[in-house]
Design a protein around this motif. Structure first.
Motif, short mmCIF file in Angstrom:
data_model
loop_
_atom_site.label_atom_id
_atom_site.label_comp_id
_atom_site.label_asym_id
_atom_site.label_seq_id
_atom_site.Cartn_x
_atom_site.Cartn_y
_atom_site.Cartn_z
N VAL A 50 114.59 23.50 -8.20
CA VAL A 50 114.07 24.05 -9.46
C VAL A 50 114.97 23.54 -10.58
O VAL A 50 116.08 24.04 -10.77
N GLY A 86 124.69 29.93 -15.56
CA GLY A 86 123.42 29.98 -14.84
C GLY A 86 123.26 31.30 -14.12
O GLY A 86 124.07 32.23 -14.28
N THR A 87 122.21 31.37 -13.31
CA THR A 87 121.88 32.62 -12.63
C THR A 87 122.93 33.02 -11.60
O THR A 87 123.13 34.21 -11.35
N SER A 88 123.62 32.06 -11.00
CA SER A 88 124.67 32.42 -10.04
C SER A 88 125.74 33.25 -10.73
O SER A 88 126.13 34.31 -10.23
N HIS A 129 117.66 33.96 -3.10
CA HIS A 129 118.55 32.80 -3.29
C HIS A 129 119.94 33.08 -2.71
O HIS A 129 120.44 34.21 -2.78
N CYS A 163 122.78 32.58 -3.77
CA CYS A 163 123.85 33.02 -4.67
C CYS A 163 124.13 34.52 -4.55
O CYS A 163 125.23 34.98 -4.87
N GLY A 180 110.21 35.16 -8.65
CA GLY A 180 110.12 33.70 -8.49
C GLY A 180 111.11 33.23 -7.45
O GLY A 180 112.22 32.83 -7.79
N VAL A 237 112.87 30.85 -4.64
CA VAL A 237 113.11 29.43 -4.73
C VAL A 237 112.25 28.64 -3.73
O VAL A 237 111.84 27.53 -4.01
N ASP A 279 116.78 38.89 -9.78
CA ASP A 279 117.05 37.46 -9.93
C ASP A 279 115.74 36.83 -10.40
O ASP A 279 114.80 36.68 -9.64
N ALA A 327 115.66 33.79 -12.03
CA ALA A 327 116.20 32.50 -12.48
C ALA A 327 115.17 31.67 -13.26
O ALA A 327 115.39 31.33 -14.41
N PHE A 328 114.04 31.37 -12.61
CA PHE A 328 112.99 30.68 -13.38
C PHE A 328 111.80 31.60 -13.62
O PHE A 328 111.25 31.66 -14.71
N ASP A 346 117.63 31.89 -16.12
CA ASP A 346 118.16 30.63 -16.65
C ASP A 346 117.38 30.15 -17.87
O ASP A 346 116.15 30.15 -17.86
N HIS A 382 118.06 27.03 -18.64
CA HIS A 382 117.97 25.60 -18.33
C HIS A 382 116.85 25.25 -17.34
O HIS A 382 116.63 24.08 -17.06
N LYS A 383 116.18 26.24 -16.80
CA LYS A 383 115.05 25.92 -15.92
C LYS A 383 113.75 25.92 -16.72
O LYS A 383 113.47 24.94 -17.38
#
Ligand SMILES: *Cc1c(COP(=O)(O)O)cnc(C)c1O
Length: 482
Positions: free
Chosen positions: A88, A145-147, A187, A189, A242, A244, A269, A271-272, A298, A300-301
């Motif tokens: 992703v 980021g999400t982590s 995920h 993480c 969402g 992964v 979570d 993330a995206f 995120d 950035h995603k």
């Protein structure tokens, strides 16, 4: 020997020319990106050129710029190309270069103190709060980021439920060990966070999923009640918006109910997937997300801010501050002057020095607006639906998972091959697509089978790109089985 007594340019006019050249290189690269291979391996001589001794003397700027233009730009991971479908990754935007120039010129440190960059980050956090309908009093941070966001959220949860004393004693002496819950699709993480927080990975109870890859609520309930009767202290529940592997969204409203019933901290979570909130048509799927104690996602995603930028939101901001605040004498705030501006961001996470990531996020949201960003998310999901439908009617393709968001798991299966051979074939097919620079999907396992995984978090992808992918999967598939 240079004439300068500091590290500023000897000649600002020359520097200006070099900087303009850099910008032209960047724009040329971005403008022509889709004509290049999606990905190409780093050539041996380029790798070799990056194994030198520590430079004792400086190198002229034009030499370095030539090196970056000729040997760095072409060998990127590929996520800026329309046919990058692996893992992703966000696709970024050319516009994202602009705020980076300003941020670099300011060289701001957002750990604390009183300056404008902090106000920008506060604005980004408040916009995020509004996006997810979190209440006033929500705190947050722009992070890598999400982590990192999940680590900060779950540290806040650990102290909220285990007591602030844990900050001094650590978790070793707990009478009732803290345990948390999540699904097998979560995920990695999250398990790593349990490790980092000293709780240990085993304290994260991994609950199976239903046929749609969402957490099995009955199994969750059973696990919680068993832990309570066994003398553990359940403290958190982690839902995924969402996943992964397949893009599955856990039943968030039901998770919020269970969290309330058992007094658990609900962390999402997203993330995206959480960014689906920007599409009116898709956002009903996230119902319940607004009830979470914390959320990680995120920029950035699926918002295409250039790497890296994510966000943590904590519903009760005091929980986040209590878990991290540490202000020794040399970091005490003043009522006015540069050392004012309380509270400081360094009190909300593990980092003291913090760069100006928030600027590129602020710019992206301001420049495009959430409607346009959301429309690209909806476009990706609509294309995914058509892509899945095409696969279903193609004789040699098998749809292994497609949950109606943005991820499709498929395999090439011409018949007559056993499972092990099919796994090898699809692995090699994916590698060929990448090596030939045609497209870059990744692989995963679905129900014990190796799948070609096609993720679309890419505003550049059009249906024609997916048609090329299908055509090439079939061509290479035939080639590899001949
Ligand atoms: C990417 C991703 C993460 C990790 O986020 P980073 O920004 O890479 O730290 C966590 N969860 C999900 C569902 C993801 O897709």
């Amino acid at each position: 020997m240079t004439s300068n007594s500091n590290l500023d340019p000897d000649n600002w006019d020359d520097f200006r020319t070099q900087a303009h050249q850099a910008l032209d290189d960047a724009i040329n690269h971005m403008q022509n990106r889709n004509n290049d291979p999606v990905w190409q391996p780093v050539p041996d001589d380029v790798r070799a050129s990056l194994k030198s001794n520590l430079p004792l003397k400086g190198t002229p700027d034009d030499v370095l710029q030539d090196q970056m233009r000729e040997t760095f730009l072409p060998y990127n991971v590929g996520n800026t190309h329309a046919r990058f479908f692996g893992w992703v990754h966000g696709a970024g935007t050319p516009e994202g270069v602009i705020p980076e120039i300003y941020a670099s010129a300011m060289n701001a440190n957002l750990g604390g103190r009183d300056h404008v960059a902090n106000e920008v980050e506060k604005q980004v956090i408040d916009w995020s709060r509004q996006m997810f309908s979190f209440p006033q009093g929500t705190a947050g941070l722009v992070v890598s980021g999400t982590s990192m966001a999940s680590l900060i959220a779950l540290k806040s949860a650990r102290e909220k439920h285990g007591g602030l004393g844990l900050r001094a004693t650590g978790v070793g002496g707990q009478k009732k060990p803290l345990v948390g819950y999540t699904s097998s699709e979560t995920h990695s993480c999250i398990a790593r966070t349990f490790d980092i927080l000293g709780l240990g990975r085993d304290a994260l109870r991994v609950i199976p999923t239903d046929a749609d890859f969402r957490i099995d609520l009955d199994a969750l309930r059973t696990a919680i009640t068993r832990d309570i009767s066994d003398g553990y202290q359940p403290f958190c529940l982690i839902g995924t918006a969402g996943s992964v592997n397949t893009g599955a969204i856990d039943p968030l409203e039901k998770l919020a109910d269970i969290a309330q019933e058992f007094d658990l901290w609900l962390h999402i979570d997203g993330a995206f997937g959480a960014l689906v909130i920007l599409s009116d048509e898709l956002k009903p799927r996230l119902k319940g997300i607004e009830r979470a104690q914390s959320l990680a996602f995120d920029f950035h995603k699926w918002m295409h801010v250039n790497y890296d930028a994510g966000c943590v939101l904590v519903r009760d901001g005091e929980d986040q501050r209590a878990a991290f605040s540490e202000r020794p004498d040399y970091l005490q705030a003043a009522h006015a002057g540069l050392a004012a501006g309380n509270p400081w961001f360094c009190e909300y996470g593990p980092e003291l020095s913090r760069g100006f990531r928030a600027l590129k996020v602020w710019y992206q949201i301001s420049r495009f607006g959430t409607e346009r960003l959301g429309a690209h998310i909806a476009k990706n999901c609509a294309h995914t639906a058509v892509f899945c439908a095409r696969i279903k009617v193609m004789p040699d393709l098998e749809l292994l998972a497609g949950t109606g968001l943005n991820i499709t798991c498929l395999r090439y299966n011409p018949g007559g091959l056993d499972e092990a051979a099919l796994d090898d074939l699809n692995e090699n097919l994916t590698i060929e697509l990448q090596l030939r620079g045609i497209a870059a999907p990744s692989t995963t396992q679905v129900g014990g089978r190796l799948a070609i995984r096609v993720n679309i978090t890419n505003h550049r992808t059009e249906m024609a790109d997916l048609e090329i992918l299908l055509e090439q999967i079939l061509l290479i598939g035939v080639e590899l089985t001949d």
